[in-house]
Design a protein around this motif. Structure first.
Motif, PDB file in Angstrom:
ATOM      1  N   LYS A 120      -6.887  16.806 -13.912  1.00  0.00           N
ATOM      2  CA  LYS A 120      -8.059  16.751 -13.118  1.00  0.00           C
ATOM      3  C   LYS A 120      -7.813  15.254 -12.857  1.00  0.00           C
ATOM      4  CE  LYS A 120     -10.084  20.773 -14.985  1.00  0.00           C
ATOM      5  NZ  LYS A 120     -10.154  21.471 -14.083  1.00  0.00           N
ATOM      6  N   PHE A 121      -7.306  14.714 -13.046  1.00  0.00           N
ATOM      7  CA  PHE A 121      -6.972  13.621 -12.566  1.00  0.00           C
ATOM      8  C   PHE A 121      -5.776  12.348 -12.208  1.00  0.00           C
ATOM      9  CE2 PHE A 121     -10.746  14.190 -15.185  1.00  0.00           C
ATOM     10  CZ  PHE A 121     -12.298  13.373 -14.856  1.00  0.00           C
ATOM     11  N   GLY A 122      -4.668  13.459 -12.372  1.00  0.00           N
ATOM     12  CA  GLY A 122      -3.509  12.728 -12.133  1.00  0.00           C
ATOM     13  C   GLY A 122      -3.396  12.379 -10.613  1.00  0.00           C
ATOM     14  N   ASN A 123      -2.415  11.938 -10.205  1.00  0.00           N
ATOM     15  CA  ASN A 123      -2.154  12.132  -8.996  1.00  0.00           C
ATOM     16  C   ASN A 123      -1.302  12.537  -7.855  1.00  0.00           C
ATOM     17  OD1 ASN A 123      -1.623   8.802 -10.070  1.00  0.00           O
ATOM     18  ND2 ASN A 123       0.263   9.157 -10.364  1.00  0.00           N
ATOM     19  N   ASN A 124      -1.192  14.366  -8.360  1.00  0.00           N
ATOM     20  CA  ASN A 124      -0.941  14.937  -7.831  1.00  0.00           C
ATOM     21  C   ASN A 124      -2.420  15.600  -7.633  1.00  0.00           C
ATOM     22  OD1 ASN A 124       1.283  14.369  -7.195  1.00  0.00           O
ATOM     23  ND2 ASN A 124       2.397  15.613  -9.243  1.00  0.00           N
ATOM     24  N   CYS A 125      -3.010  16.028  -8.598  1.00  0.00           N
ATOM     25  CA  CYS A 125      -4.400  16.381  -8.593  1.00  0.00           C
ATOM     26  C   CYS A 125      -5.333  16.335  -6.745  1.00  0.00           C
ATOM     27  CB  CYS A 125      -5.508  15.905  -8.926  1.00  0.00           C
ATOM     28  SG  CYS A 125      -7.444  16.681  -9.116  1.00  0.00           S
ATOM     29  N   PRO A 126      -5.183  17.557  -6.202  1.00  0.00           N
ATOM     30  CA  PRO A 126      -6.059  17.460  -4.543  1.00  0.00           C
ATOM     31  C   PRO A 126      -7.514  16.468  -4.890  1.00  0.00           C
ATOM     32  CG  PRO A 126      -5.573  20.017  -5.471  1.00  0.00           C
ATOM     33  CD  PRO A 126      -5.352  18.493  -6.858  1.00  0.00           C
ATOM     34  N   ASP A 127      -8.281  16.716  -5.929  1.00  0.00           N
ATOM     35  CA  ASP A 127      -9.470  16.096  -6.039  1.00  0.00           C
ATOM     36  C   ASP A 127      -8.854  14.425  -5.748  1.00  0.00           C
ATOM     37  OD1 ASP A 127     -10.816  17.926  -5.587  1.00  0.00           O
ATOM     38  OD2 ASP A 127     -11.619  18.347  -7.681  1.00  0.00           O
ATOM     39  N   THR A 128      -7.934  13.682  -6.876  1.00  0.00           N
ATOM     40  CA  THR A 128      -7.811  13.053  -7.021  1.00  0.00           C
ATOM     41  C   THR A 128      -6.674  12.122  -5.642  1.00  0.00           C
ATOM     42  OG1 THR A 128      -7.563  12.725  -9.001  1.00  0.00           O
ATOM     43  CG2 THR A 128      -6.038  11.085  -7.648  1.00  0.00           C
ATOM     44  N   ILE A 129      -6.163  13.585  -4.959  1.00  0.00           N
ATOM     45  CA  ILE A 129      -5.710  12.758  -3.615  1.00  0.00           C
ATOM     46  C   ILE A 129      -7.253  12.224  -2.609  1.00  0.00           C
ATOM     47  CG2 ILE A 129      -4.602  13.372  -1.914  1.00  0.00           C
ATOM     48  CD1 ILE A 129      -2.909  14.618  -3.845  1.00  0.00           C
ATOM     49  N   THR A 130      -8.109  13.650  -2.717  1.00  0.00           N
ATOM     50  CA  THR A 130      -9.072  13.170  -1.823  1.00  0.00           C
ATOM     51  C   THR A 130     -10.511  11.914  -1.427  1.00  0.00           C
ATOM     52  OG1 THR A 130      -9.739  15.587  -1.480  1.00  0.00           O
ATOM     53  CG2 THR A 130     -11.548  14.381  -1.650  1.00  0.00           C
ATOM     54  N   LEU A 131     -10.227  11.973  -3.014  1.00  0.00           N
ATOM     55  CA  LEU A 131     -10.721  10.404  -3.361  1.00  0.00           C
ATOM     56  C   LEU A 131     -10.364   9.619  -3.013  1.00  0.00           C
ATOM     57  CD1 LEU A 131     -13.343  11.768  -6.087  1.00  0.00           C
ATOM     58  CD2 LEU A 131     -14.276  11.233  -3.999  1.00  0.00           C
ATOM     59  N   SER A 132      -8.855   9.058  -3.733  1.00  0.00           N
ATOM     60  CA  SER A 132      -8.818   8.077  -3.599  1.00  0.00           C
ATOM     61  C   SER A 132      -7.667   7.355  -2.678  1.00  0.00           C
ATOM     62  CB  SER A 132      -7.201   7.839  -4.596  1.00  0.00           C
ATOM     63  OG  SER A 132      -6.372   9.118  -5.076  1.00  0.00           O
ATOM     64  N   GLU A 133      -7.174   8.624  -1.845  1.00  0.00           N
ATOM     65  CA  GLU A 133      -6.975   8.526  -0.470  1.00  0.00           C
ATOM     66  C   GLU A 133      -7.748   8.874   0.483  1.00  0.00           C
ATOM     67  OE1 GLU A 133      -2.942  10.556  -0.827  1.00  0.00           O
ATOM     68  OE2 GLU A 133      -2.362   9.319  -2.070  1.00  0.00           O
ATOM     69  N   THR A 134      -7.622  10.470   0.841  1.00  0.00           N
ATOM     70  CA  THR A 134      -8.243  10.598   2.507  1.00  0.00           C
ATOM     71  C   THR A 134      -9.935  10.555   2.159  1.00  0.00           C
ATOM     72  OG1 THR A 134      -7.618  12.825   1.464  1.00  0.00           O
ATOM     73  CG2 THR A 134      -8.826  12.796   2.736  1.00  0.00           C
ATOM     74  N   CYS A 135     -10.596   9.896   0.875  1.00  0.00           N
ATOM     75  CA  CYS A 135     -12.206   9.399   1.270  1.00  0.00           C
ATOM     76  C   CYS A 135     -12.058   7.767   1.801  1.00  0.00           C
ATOM     77  CB  CYS A 135     -12.430   9.353   0.216  1.00  0.00           C
ATOM     78  SG  CYS A 135     -14.541   8.852   0.031  1.00  0.00           S
ATOM     79  N   PRO A 136     -11.085   6.771   1.671  1.00  0.00           N
ATOM     80  CA  PRO A 136     -10.780   5.223   1.599  1.00  0.00           C
ATOM     81  C   PRO A 136     -10.471   5.604   3.021  1.00  0.00           C
ATOM     82  CG  PRO A 136     -10.174   5.284  -0.386  1.00  0.00           C
ATOM     83  CD  PRO A 136     -10.703   6.925   0.044  1.00  0.00           C
ATOM     84  N   ASP A 137      -9.878   6.501   3.571  1.00  0.00           N
ATOM     85  CA  ASP A 137      -9.504   6.270   5.202  1.00  0.00           C
ATOM     86  C   ASP A 137     -10.513   7.188   5.527  1.00  0.00           C
ATOM     87  OD1 ASP A 137      -6.833   5.749   4.250  1.00  0.00           O
ATOM     88  OD2 ASP A 137      -5.887   7.344   4.448  1.00  0.00           O
TER      89      ASP A 137
END
Length: 415
Positions: free
Chosen positions: A181-198
């Motif tokens: 749910k919170f690992g680096n490969n989790c889509p939601d984690t990628i969304t909130l940590s990378e996609t969202c800030p960009d």
């Protein structure tokens, strides 16, 4: 439209745009801060899970398997208390019992008793208070054994639970949930940590460009107002540009509002993902809290192990002290028996000395008697030759005294 109206309209639009952008930027800023705080909390949660894992591993391998299973149950309770200690207590109990029995069979021949009365035994002169203390300790061993067996059973149950929670079920599930749910490969984690800030950065830049464009138009209207009174040629040239830009303001504001609407939709989209992750995080925290409570229970159980261990250690130390006391008592009784034998030899030696003294006295009496008889003869001869010529008062009461010159008084102890 004159310059003043253009300025007023530009100012109005600029203020409206600033308010709209300020509100959107504030929402983005708040969302970012909240998301940043949440991510820090998530890192803390990961750290806590790592600590729980280390704690579980330490509890399982160091405390339970090595500390309790090997050192306590196997070595301390198994070999020392239940085998070596019991064996040593039995050995010394048998020794002290045999020694007391020996003293029970030995008469004290030095005490003169009335006819028909039995002589006292050597055992009558010793204390029997602690003779059977090791037997009493041995009688306590079944209780200790029962406690140890109960602890072993509790230990086996606890070990099984810890293994399941640490290696197989709860803690493992927590780790898998964290990774899923919170690992680096989790889509939601990628969304909130990378996609969202960009995406939020791009939206902020777009809003800034709107404000910059409207501000630039406002600055032109202010400049136009200056040219109106000083430079007609520059005024006319700039007026055409400002008027054209002023006509575009409604479209710009429409685009700005659409962009702000996009900001709202974007924040809502990521807020939805975040709300989902917060719920998942809450569930994970609940599982961690349950796991932490389990560990607290384990350490409460360990306190029971510690209390029982202290109890058994105290029992062991008292047994060792009692064994040493019995060893000392046994050696004292052995020395007592030997000393009594030496005492009998001493009595015989003294009796022989008394006989020798009596013999010497008899010899002395015989020699003194012979010498005294010789003395009486010499006195008679002296008086016969000289008595008629010597008055009695020349040596009063002595000149014609025929009593012996010696008096022998002595006492030899009867043993």
């Amino acid at each position: 439209m004159d310059a003043k109206k253009l300025v007023d309209n530009a100012r109005k639009i600029l203020v409206e745009a600033q308010l709209l952008c300020q509100e959107s930027n504030s929402q983005i800023y708040t969302f970012r801060n909240d998301l940043s705080l949440w991510q820090r909390q998530l890192m803390k949660l990961k750290f806590v899970i790592g600590c729980l894992k280390q704690q579980g591993s330490f509890l399982l391998h160091c405390v339970l398997e090595k500390g309790i299973s090997e050192k306590l149950i196997r070595d301390e309770w198994g070999n020392n208390v239940l085998k070596e200690l019991v064996s040593e207590m039995r050995i010394w109990q048998d020794k002290i019992t045999d020694q007391v029995s020996r003293l029970d069979q030995i008469d004290n021949v030095l005490v003169h008793t009335e006819t028909g009365t039995l002589n006292p035994k050597l055992s009558d002169y010793i204390s029997r208070d602690n003779v059977n203390i090791l037997d009493e300790r041995l009688m306590e061993m079944p209780v200790i054994q029962k406690q140890i067996e109960s602890i072993k059973s509790q230990y086996a149950s606890m070990l099984k639970k810890v293994k399941e929670n640490v290696n197989e079920t709860t803690l493992r599930e927590i780790e898998l949930t964290l990774e899923d749910k919170f690992g680096n490969n989790c889509p939601d984690t990628i969304t909130l940590s990378e996609t969202c800030p960009d995406e939020l950065d791009k939206l902020e830049k777009d809003l800034a460009e709107f404000i910059s464009s409207i501000t630039e138009h406002y600055d032109k209207t202010k400049l136009l107002e200056t040219y109106e009174k000083k430079n007609l040629e520059m005024y006319e040239s700039l007026y055409e540009v400002v008027t054209e830009d002023n006509n575009e303001l409604p479209c710009i504001m429409t685009s700005l509002k659409e962009k702000i609407s996009l900001v709202d939709r974007t924040l809502l989209k990521y807020q939805t993902v975040w709300d989902k992750k917060k719920l998942e995080k809450k569930l994970l925290q609940q599982n961690i809290s349950k796991m932490n409570e389990e560990f607290k229970k384990y350490y409460e159980y360990l306190q029971i192990f510690k209390d029982i261990s202290n109890l058994i250690s105290t029992f062991k130390e008292s047994c060792i002290a009692d064994i040493q006391m019995i060893k000392d008592l046994f050696q004292f009784y052995k020395n007592f028996e030997k000393s009594y034998e030496d005492l009998l030899a001493e009595v015989e030696r003294r009796k022989l000395t008394c006989k020798k003294m009596k013999a010497i006295i008899l010899q002395c009496e015989e020699k003194l008697q012979a010498l005294s008889e010789e003395d009486l003869g010499a006195r008679e001869l002296f008086l016969n030759d000289n008595g008629n010529y010597l008055p009695e008062n020349i040596w009063p009461n002595k000149i014609d005294d025929f009593s012996p010159l010696y008096r022998l008084e002595y006492h030899i102890e009867e043993l």
